[in-house]
Design an enzyme around this catalytic site. Structure first.
Site, mmCIF file in Angstrom:
data_model
loop_
_atom_site.group_PDB
_atom_site.id
_atom_site.type_symbol
_atom_site.label_atom_id
_atom_site.label_comp_id
_atom_site.label_asym_id
_atom_site.label_seq_id
_atom_site.Cartn_x
_atom_site.Cartn_y
_atom_site.Cartn_z
ATOM 1 C CG ASP A 1 -7.990 -5.066 1.396
ATOM 2 O OD1 ASP A 1 -9.010 -4.604 1.954
ATOM 3 O OD2 ASP A 1 -7.833 -5.073 0.158
ATOM 4 C CE LYS B 1 2.881 -17.791 -1.327
ATOM 5 N NZ LYS B 1 2.052 -19.031 -1.393
ATOM 6 C CE1 TYR C 1 -3.484 -2.739 0.748
ATOM 7 C CE2 TYR C 1 -4.636 -0.645 0.925
ATOM 8 C CZ TYR C 1 -4.670 -2.008 0.763
ATOM 9 O OH TYR C 1 -5.867 -2.651 0.619
ATOM 10 C CG ASP D 1 -13.653 -7.586 1.725
ATOM 11 O OD1 ASP D 1 -13.479 -6.860 2.731
ATOM 12 O OD2 ASP D 1 -14.072 -7.153 0.634
ATOM 13 C CG ASP E 1 -0.889 -20.554 -0.202
ATOM 14 O OD1 ASP E 1 -0.444 -20.405 0.958
ATOM 15 O OD2 ASP E 1 -0.266 -21.183 -1.084
HETATM 16 C C1 IPM Z 1 -10.634 -1.580 3.502
HETATM 17 C C2 IPM Z 1 -10.845 -1.009 2.130
HETATM 18 C C3 IPM Z 1 -9.740 -0.001 1.825
HETATM 19 C C4 IPM Z 1 -8.424 -0.749 1.840
HETATM 20 C C5 IPM Z 1 -9.952 0.786 0.509
HETATM 21 C C6 IPM Z 1 -11.259 1.542 0.525
HETATM 22 C C7 IPM Z 1 -8.825 1.726 0.223
HETATM 23 O O1 IPM Z 1 -10.915 -2.036 1.192
HETATM 24 O O2 IPM Z 1 -10.593 -0.787 4.480
HETATM 25 O O3 IPM Z 1 -10.520 -2.798 3.641
HETATM 26 O O4 IPM Z 1 -8.016 -1.339 0.834
HETATM 27 O O5 IPM Z 1 -7.775 -0.742 2.888
HETATM 28 MG MG MG Z 2 -10.949 -3.999 2.029
#
Ligand code: IPM
Ligand code: MG
Length: 370
Positions: free
Chosen positions: A247, A191, A140, A251, A223
């Site tokens: 990240d 990793k 990032y 999700d 993985d």
């Molecule tokens: C998160 C989001 C952010 C990230 C985006 C909106 C920049 O996906 O907070 O997980 O990638 O960190």
């Molecule tokens: Mg995210």
């Protein structure tokens, strides 16, 4: 006491869910503390108004406050912008500017939502973990980065996965401390078999572990961790990982909780300061339609009260209120289940406010009669 909070609704459904979170915040602190709510701009609105996704004024406001409540950043127009000029980048810069390096993403499945997960009930029932994502380093922020042209004119892209020893050490310590307060298990996800940055990650985590003999440390490659998360999520207590892997797996882990609309987060600096936001994005496709689930934003308020303001009673009251509205069969569209009542964003906020009021009365009555 006065709680000084910067409210940054941001873009899309961020605005809608933040309005509900503020409603619940006002209700739960009524008669206990005063609120000094400041409002600022970030993301798409900030780009449109002052040409910058993170105006300096917002950073200055944040520094005057004790905590930030954020909705989300990201707009459709971002697809046509360079990543560093998009609305989402405002949030990344804010995380960096305030050194919010420890991102806590608790994944807890409310029993009422077992049927809302896409996974089998016996796999997800009882899931209760925290993903601790490093937020200030990795691909990032690493340099060099960019899209360049080689001598033939062909384009190539570069991002740099970079972590310093001290960055790894501080997030590892945060992970061990957190595991110590929970079930005493820490799984570090890397990793290390392919990437030098991650080999260093593993070495430093192992070095730090010497100070935490009471915490059971394990390691998984990203993985294998992704598979384990879906196959047997209950094995996890605290997962500590880097910015990119965190990240992605947070999700994925959201589906363990029934919906990403249920996941709050806290991004913490050293000390009590923190930024609190739902894990979900700004969902431009459903924005402005009163469809979004405000519960992740409301749960983020609970995390704020607990961490930044040490108001455990009020934090638990919000969580109990959410439990009670789910038990009464209220859902938003993202977690529809047979026999449940589907509410809009505002109506879901209203029933949580009512539940908080009822719980406050229940709690006051015995004390008043003594
Ligand atoms: C998160 C989001 C952010 C990230 C985006 C909106 C920049 O996906 O907070 O997980 O990638 O960190
Ligand atoms: Mg995210």
């Amino acid at each position: 006491m006065t709680l000084k909070i910067l409210v940054l609704p941001g873009d899309g459904i961020g605005k809608e869910v933040t309005a509900e979170a503020v409603k619940v915040l006002k209700t739960v602190v009524e008669g206990v503390v005063d609120l000094d709510l400041r409002h600022g701009m970030i993301g798409g609105d900030a780009i449109d108004t002052v040409g910058d996704a993170l105006p300096q004024e917002t950073v200055d406001l944040a520094r005057e406050c004790d905590a930030i409540l954020l909705g989300g950043t990201g707009v459709k127009e971002d697809e046509k912008r360079a990543p560093s000029e998009g609305a989402g980048h405002g949030l990344l810069r804010l995380r960096k500017a305030l050194e919010l390096y420890a991102n806590l993403r608790p994944v807890k499945l409310y029993p009422e939502l077992v049927g809302a997960s896409t996974l089998r009930p016996e796999v997800v029932e009882g899931v209760d973990m925290v993903i601790l994502r490093e937020l200030n380093g990795d691909l990032y922020f690493g340099e060099p980065r960019g899209i360049f042209k080689d001598e033939t004119g062909a384009r190539y892209g570069i991002n740099t996965m970079r972590y310093s020893e001290s960055e790894i050490e501080r997030i590892a310590r945060a992970g061990f401390e957190l595991a110590r307060k929970r079930r005493g298990k820490l799984c570090s996800v890397d990793k290390a078999n392919v990437l030098e940055t991650m080999t260093l990650w593993r070495q430093v985590v192992i070095e730090v572990s010497a100070d935490y003999p009471d915490v059971e440390l394990s390691h998984l490659f990203i993985d294998a961790a992704s598979m384990a998360l879906i196959r047997d999520p209950k094995q996890f207590d605290v997962i500590v990982t880097g910015n990119v892997f965190g990240d992605i797996i947070s999700d994925a882990a959201a589906m363990l909780a029934g919906s990403i609309g249920m996941l709050p987060s806290a991004s913490l600096a050293d000390g009590d300061f923190g930024l609190y936001e739902p894990v979900h994005g700004t969902a431009p496709d459903i924005a402005g339609q009163n469809l979004a689930n405000p519960l992740a934003a409301i749960l983020s308020v609970a995390m704020m009260l607990r961490h930044s303001f040490k108001m455990e009673a009020q934090a638990s009251r919000i969580e109990a209120a959410i439990q009670s509205v789910l038990a009464q069969g209220y859902r938003t569209a993202d977690m529809q289940q047979d026999g449940c009542t589907v509410l809009g964003t505002r109506e879901m906020g209203d029933v949580v406010v009512d539940a908080v009021r009822h719980l406050s009365q229940d709690i006051k009555t015995p004390a008043e009669t003594v």
